[in-house]
Scaffold this motif. Sequence first.
Motif: not given
Length: 306
Positions: A182-194, A220-236
Motif C-alpha cells: 500500500l501507499s499512503v500520505d502521513v501528515s507531519t508538521a513539515d508536510g506529507p510523507v508518502r 518502478n513505482t518509486l522511480d515514478g513517484a514525484s513525492d519529495s519525502r518517501v518512506i518504504v517499510v515492511g517485510d521485504f
Amino acid sequence: MPKARRRPSDRGIVVGVLGAITALVLLTHTWIPDVGGYISLLETFLPWLWVPIVALVAAAVIGRTSLFAWIGVALAAIAWAVLFVPTLVPHNSTLTANLHVVSENIDADNHDPAATIGSLVSRDADVVALQELDAKSTPIAERMLVSAYPHSYVVGTIGVWSKTPLTHGEPLELGLGWNRALSVDVSTADGPVRVFEVHMASVRLGEYRQRDTMLAALKNTLDGASDSRVIVVGDFNAASTDREFRQLEQTVTEAPTSTFDFGFTWPSTFPFARVDHLLTRGLTTVTSTVLPANGSDHRGIDVSLR
C-alpha cells in the motif's frame, strides 16, 4: 620407512586457494547468474562468511602454512571488511528526530498477537506499520491501537496506524494481481510523507520469482513517484546483500543501525538475516534499532527520522 609428512606448502595451497575463492565470491557474487534462487540464498548469508574466514586464519596459524596461504586469507578478510565494516559501524545523527516509525511482521502463527502489538505500542512511535495481519490479529490491532493511533489504513494483511491524519491511501499489487502493498500520505508538521508499506512474497529454493517481480515493480513505482519525502517499510523477504533488493537503493536508501551489529531481524530466536527494512528518500535517519523478540518470528525495527 617412515611415512612422509605433508609439507606446509601443500596445506598452504589449499588454504590460499580457499581464501581467494572466498574473496572472489564476496566481490563478484552479483555477476553470478541466479539459477533457481541459489545465489540469492548465498547473498543472504554473505555477512556470515566471516566464519569460514576465521577458520582459514586458524588453519594458517595451526598449520604454519606458506606466504601464499596468508595472501589468500588476507584477500578474503580485506574483501569482507570493505563490504561489511561500514555497515557494522553505528550510525548516530546529531539531528533531532520529528518522525518515529516502528514496523514488524507480527506472524500469522503468533499465539499472542496482543502481546506483540502491545510491545510496539509501548515504543510510542508516530507511525506503526504491521505485516501478516489475519482474521485474528487485525481486530486485535484495531482495538489496541485506536486510542493512540486514531488514523489507519489497512489493505489485506498489512496496515499503517498513525497519530496524525492519513490521506490518499492506495493499494498496490506490485505485479502479482493481488494486493501485497500500500501507499499512503502521513501528515507531519513539515508536510506529507508518502509511506509505502510492503510484504514481499516469501522465498524458498526454486520459489523466488514472485518476490523478484514485486521488488522490480516496487522500484518502478518509486522511480515514478514525484513525492519529495518517501518512506518504504515492511517485510521485504530479502537481505540487504540481495541483488534484487539492492536495486531499490538506486532510488531510496537505508541507513546503518545505531548499534554495532548488522541489524538482523529474522528469525527472532537467533536472527541471521535482515529482511525487515525501512528505506527513505528526502529524509535523514537519526536512529535505527532492532527490537527485542516479542512473540513474532520476526523482530521489529524502530527508526526515527528527520
